[in-house]
Design a protein around this motif. Structure first.
Motif, PDB file in Angstrom:
ATOM      1  N   ASP A  73       0.884  -1.174   0.000  1.00 28.76           N
ATOM      2  CA  ASP A  73       0.000   0.000   0.000  1.00 28.76           C
ATOM      3  C   ASP A  73       0.913   1.212   0.000  1.00 28.76           C
ATOM      4  O   ASP A  73       1.609   1.484   0.979  1.00 28.76           O
ATOM      5  N   ALA A 101      -1.901   9.122  -2.762  1.00 28.38           N
ATOM      6  CA  ALA A 101      -2.238  10.485  -3.183  1.00 28.38           C
ATOM      7  C   ALA A 101      -3.671  10.808  -2.792  1.00 28.38           C
ATOM      8  O   ALA A 101      -4.515   9.919  -2.668  1.00 28.38           O
ATOM      9  N   ASN A 102      -3.925  12.080  -2.579  1.00 29.34           N
ATOM     10  CA  ASN A 102      -5.275  12.514  -2.283  1.00 29.34           C
ATOM     11  C   ASN A 102      -5.876  13.131  -3.528  1.00 29.34           C
ATOM     12  O   ASN A 102      -5.320  14.051  -4.106  1.00 29.34           O
ATOM     13  N   HIS A 130       4.244  13.297  -1.052  1.00 26.61           N
ATOM     14  CA  HIS A 130       3.852  11.994  -1.594  1.00 26.61           C
ATOM     15  C   HIS A 130       4.977  11.331  -2.375  1.00 26.61           C
ATOM     16  O   HIS A 130       4.865  10.183  -2.795  1.00 26.61           O
ATOM     17  N   HIS A 183      -4.085   3.201  -3.105  1.00 30.03           N
ATOM     18  CA  HIS A 183      -4.957   3.596  -2.000  1.00 30.03           C
ATOM     19  C   HIS A 183      -5.170   5.110  -1.913  1.00 30.03           C
ATOM     20  O   HIS A 183      -4.683   5.790  -0.982  1.00 30.03           O
ATOM     21  N   GLY A 218      -6.669   8.764  -1.379  1.00 31.75           N
ATOM     22  CA  GLY A 218      -7.526   9.468  -0.430  1.00 31.75           C
ATOM     23  C   GLY A 218      -8.627  10.115  -1.243  1.00 31.75           C
ATOM     24  O   GLY A 218      -8.459  11.195  -1.793  1.00 31.75           O
ATOM     25  N   TYR A 271     -10.671   7.626   9.271  1.00 30.70           N
ATOM     26  CA  TYR A 271      -9.521   7.074   8.549  1.00 30.70           C
ATOM     27  C   TYR A 271      -9.330   5.593   8.921  1.00 30.70           C
ATOM     28  O   TYR A 271      -9.151   4.724   8.049  1.00 30.70           O
ATOM     29  N   ASP A 300      -9.502   2.195   6.583  1.00 33.40           N
ATOM     30  CA  ASP A 300      -8.354   1.288   6.480  1.00 33.40           C
ATOM     31  C   ASP A 300      -8.726  -0.132   6.904  1.00 33.40           C
ATOM     32  O   ASP A 300      -8.288  -1.107   6.296  1.00 33.40           O
ATOM     33  N   TYR A 341       2.763  -1.338   4.383  1.00 34.69           N
ATOM     34  CA  TYR A 341       2.247   0.020   4.176  1.00 34.69           C
ATOM     35  C   TYR A 341       3.414   0.993   4.161  1.00 34.69           C
ATOM     36  O   TYR A 341       4.188   1.034   5.111  1.00 34.69           O
ATOM     37  N   VAL A 397       4.061   4.608   4.332  1.00 37.32           N
ATOM     38  CA  VAL A 397       3.358   5.853   4.663  1.00 37.32           C
ATOM     39  C   VAL A 397       4.233   6.696   5.598  1.00 37.32           C
ATOM     40  O   VAL A 397       5.089   6.157   6.311  1.00 37.32           O
ATOM     41  N   GLN A 408       2.178   8.684  10.785  1.00 38.50           N
ATOM     42  CA  GLN A 408       0.929   7.924  10.868  1.00 38.50           C
ATOM     43  C   GLN A 408       1.122   6.589  11.588  1.00 38.50           C
ATOM     44  O   GLN A 408       0.261   5.711  11.548  1.00 38.50           O
ATOM     45  N   PHE A 446      -1.620   3.285  12.281  1.00 45.31           N
ATOM     46  CA  PHE A 446      -1.476   1.924  11.766  1.00 45.31           C
ATOM     47  C   PHE A 446      -1.327   0.903  12.882  1.00 45.31           C
ATOM     48  O   PHE A 446      -1.827  -0.212  12.774  1.00 45.31           O
TER      49      PHE A 446
HETATM   50  N1  ARG Z   1      -3.925   9.502   1.694  1.00 42.89           N
HETATM   51  C1  ARG Z   1      -3.109   9.364   2.861  1.00 42.89           C
HETATM   52  C2  ARG Z   1      -2.336  10.640   3.129  1.00 42.89           C
HETATM   53  O1  ARG Z   1      -2.099  11.426   2.229  1.00 42.89           O
HETATM   54  C3  ARG Z   1      -2.132   8.230   2.771  1.00 42.89           C
HETATM   55  C4  ARG Z   1      -2.744   6.868   2.595  1.00 42.89           C
HETATM   56  C5  ARG Z   1      -1.877   5.788   3.129  1.00 42.89           C
HETATM   57  N2  ARG Z   1      -2.462   4.466   3.061  1.00 42.89           N
HETATM   58  C6  ARG Z   1      -3.391   4.008   3.853  1.00 42.89           C
HETATM   59  N3  ARG Z   1      -3.825   2.781   3.697  1.00 42.89           N
HETATM   60  N4  ARG Z   1      -3.890   4.732   4.814  1.00 42.89           N
HETATM   61  O2  ARG Z   1      -1.944  10.856   4.256  1.00 42.89           O
END
Ligand code: ARG
Length: 627
Positions: free
Chosen positions: A152, A156-157, A166, A192, A194, A357, A361, A379, A381, A385, A389
């Motif tokens: 994962d 990107a959002n 990113h 994955h 956002g 969130y 997940d 993951y 990330v 975060q 997780f």
């Molecule tokens: N979209 C999230 C961000 O920009 C990151 C996603 C990471 N992956 C996940 N499974 N939460 O912070």
């Protein structure tokens, strides 16, 4: 092919056992004194405790066995076997004489206080090179049990432009995915996105303010929604920041956006239609951006895809007695007695019914279990975060969504900082767009190529090459650091053609390509993999050093993936490049008069090139033909 370490260890195990010691003590490791030996075995130290003997006596006995075996094989007396230097602490307790050809070692020496110093037989090493060159994937073995691995990464959002935050997720994740796949695991990369959060409500309401006449905002509208999006990507990129800024000062607007988000998540058709437009416009742009980075996802899933799994999952958590109400919200306790820091309960549903969130997940994990039954989750990330997780993984295991022994790995990465040590920004202090960053680094590489006095490439080729090398500079600059660490983005350093940089590695590959081209121009014939060239035992130390590095390839790839550590591959190819360049400076390859020797050189450097190319491929980097 067996790893060279394992082949050595096999010999040591036999020797330990033959001396009456358990084979588990026979571990062989890379030498930490390269001036003395190439590999070493420190097992006699531990064995000494178990057998209540002096370590040097154990080491000496083992070495005698080893050297004796060599003598048997060649019918000669093992020269060092009777040496008694060990007692006096001499460094030469027992070593093989050059005539006593042990199949694996050219030297095994017991030294005080009880180390066994090892050197690899030149013949054995050359044969290993030959076998690597001929083997599928250069001798990398297929895993005993191939796994299904979800990576994962990206994250990107939607509707927000990709920015350097990113970048790391994309670069590191892509490398992990490629490693897993190359090793022979069924590896699935998921971006994955956002795509389900407040930004959607913000855009919808901002759109309403700007274009109130759109049918999506006419509640009496019953027809079909237009196929055309009511905005372009550049409008969209402008709409989101405007809406986000407005929500910070305008409470009413923020509340509207919140309500719109809820409505969207509940399936309100006009908002779903706008959402579809946002998705298609934005995803197209994201695909372009990621592809410019040479990053490719197998799945373009997002938080929204988890939506259908949420209701049942929450019910299951309640039924199992894990989720309970706390101040109107639904939470799951995840703290464990062994925790050294506080792990707060995981929030599953807010008091207004909104998902969080963690909810998406967890539901995504439910979906992944159903679709893929992964044996491993990785993951990639931002490390900030980490708590999120930790909570999600614990709920997934507690609830039995994921099997207890399935590894769920959080590869949290640090921040990319500017030279001022603060998170990287534009000169104006804004968030830098990825495209701008890439353009800047390409420009810097281009300048370097153009200022080279011995430049052979045209301006046009320099442009193209700068694109390839620039991306390598960027990726290698990132991947060569342990992911968890913050690092400083330093264009000067990253684009340098010497030192531990991407361009240096590429330069080395290009140098090998150019030697091979010259060889061909001079009438030499060599195929792409040079399998027709026999590789002879090394002619000198620098050639042997190069061979020793090449031989570590499969071990580095395996441990690099097992430890989710692309920086180990960077470290390896940096050392390999250094070894090649030393060899190159000390060896007249093309003017070597002995044809068999010259063939061997050509065979070896071709192998070095293949190893380097394979490794950079795993980093998501490619080499130009010239630079
Ligand atoms: N979209 C999230 C961000 O920009 C990151 C996603 C990471 N992956 C996940 N499974 N939460 O912070």
């Amino acid at each position: 092919m067996k790893k060279i370490l394992d082949l050595m260890e096999q010999e040591l195990r036999q020797a330990f056992e033959a001396c009456g010691y358990e084979a588990k003590f026979a571990k062989v490791v890379l030498s930490n004194r390269p001036d003395l030996c190439e590999y070493q075995c420190n097992g006699a130290m531990a064995a000494a405790k178990a057998y209540k003997k002096k370590p040097i006596d154990i080491a000496t006995a083992v070495v005698e066995k080893l050297t004796g075996a060599g003598a048997d094989a060649s019918g000669a007396q093992a020269g060092g076997a009777d040496a008694s230097g060990a007692q006096t602490g001499g460094a030469d307790a027992a070593s093989m004489q050059s005539g006593s050809a042990h199949p694996v070692f050219s030297e095994a020496v017991a030294v005080m206080p009880g180390f066994i110093n090892l050197k690899v037989s030149g013949q054995f090493l050359a044969e290993y090179m030959v076998r690597m060159a001929a083997a599928d994937k250069l001798g990398l073995e297929a895993p005993e049990k191939p796994e299904t691995v979800i990576v994962d990464y990206g994250g990107a959002n939607v509707a927000k432009p990709l920015h350097v935050g990113h970048l790391r997720a994309a670069i590191i994740g892509e490398s992990i995915k490629r490693m897993g796949r190359f090793l022979g695991h069924r590896t699935i990369g998921d971006v994955h996105l956002g795509d389900w959060g407040l930004q959607m409500g913000l855009i919808i309401e901002e759109l309403r303010d700007r274009k109130p006449g759109l049918v999506y905002f006419d509640e009496s509208f019953t027809g079909e929604f237009p196929a055309e999006a009511p905005f372009t990507i550049s409008e969209l990129e402008e709409i989101y920041p405007a809406a986000s800024a407005k929500s910070k000062t305008d409470e009413a607007f923020k509340e509207r956006a919140h309500q719109a988000t809820l409505k969207l998540q509940k399936g309100y058709a006009p908002f779903r239609a706008i959402w579809q437009h946002i998705m298609s416009v934005s995803v197209e742009d994201l695909k372009k951006n990621y592809s410019n980075l040479n990053v490719e996802f197998d799945l373009w899933k997002g938080e929204s895809d988890a939506e259908p799994y949420i209701a049942d999952m929450i019910q299951m958590l309640v039924d199992k007695g894990l989720a309970y109400e706390s101040q109107g919200a639904l939470v799951v306790d995840v703290a464990e007695e062994t925790d050294s820091k506080e792990i707060p309960p995981c929030l599953i549903r807010k008091s207004d019914g909104a998902s969080l969130y963690a909810t998406s997940d967890l539901a995504t994990i439910v979906e992944r279990e159903q679709d893929f039954h992964p044996d491993r989750y990785i993951y990639v990330v931002d490390k900030r975060q980490g708590m999120h997780f930790e909570q999600v993984f614990r709920v997934a295991k507690k609830a039995g969504i994921v099997k207890q022994d399935t590894p769920m790995i959080f590869l949290g990465f640090g921040t990319m900082n500017g030279k001022d040590g603060k998170p990287f920004k534009t000169r104006e202090g804004g968030v830098m767009r990825l495209e701008t960053l890439i353009a800047e680094i390409n420009e810097a590489v281009y300048a370097r190529i153009m200022e080279d006095e011995e430049r052979t490439v045209s301006e046009e080729e320099a442009r193209r090459t700068a694109g390839i090398v620039g991306l390598a500079a960027l990726k290698y600059g990132d991947l060569s650091n342990q992911a968890v660490k913050d690092y400083v983005f330093d264009i000067e350093r990253f684009t340098a053609f010497s030192g531990n940089t991407g361009p240096y590695i590429l330069y080395t590959i290009v140098r090998i390509k150019s030697i091979l081209n010259k060889y061909r121009e001079n009438g030499g014939i060599v195929s792409e993999d040079a399998l027709e060239k026999n590789i002879l035992p090394a002619a000198n130390d620098s050639e042997k050093a190069l061979m020793l590095l090449i031989s570590r390839y499969n071990e580095v790839l395996e441990s690099g993936f097992a430890e989710t550590a692309p920086h180990k591959i960077c470290q390896y190819i940096y050392e390999l490049s250094n070894a090649f360049n030393s060899f190159y400076h000390e060896t007249k390859i093309l003017t070597e008069p002995d044809e068999a020797r010259k063939d061997s050189f050509i065979g070896l450097i071709t192998l070095a090139k293949r190893v380097l190319e394979t490794c950079i491929g795993l980093l998501g980097i490619e080499a130009p033909d010239r630079m």
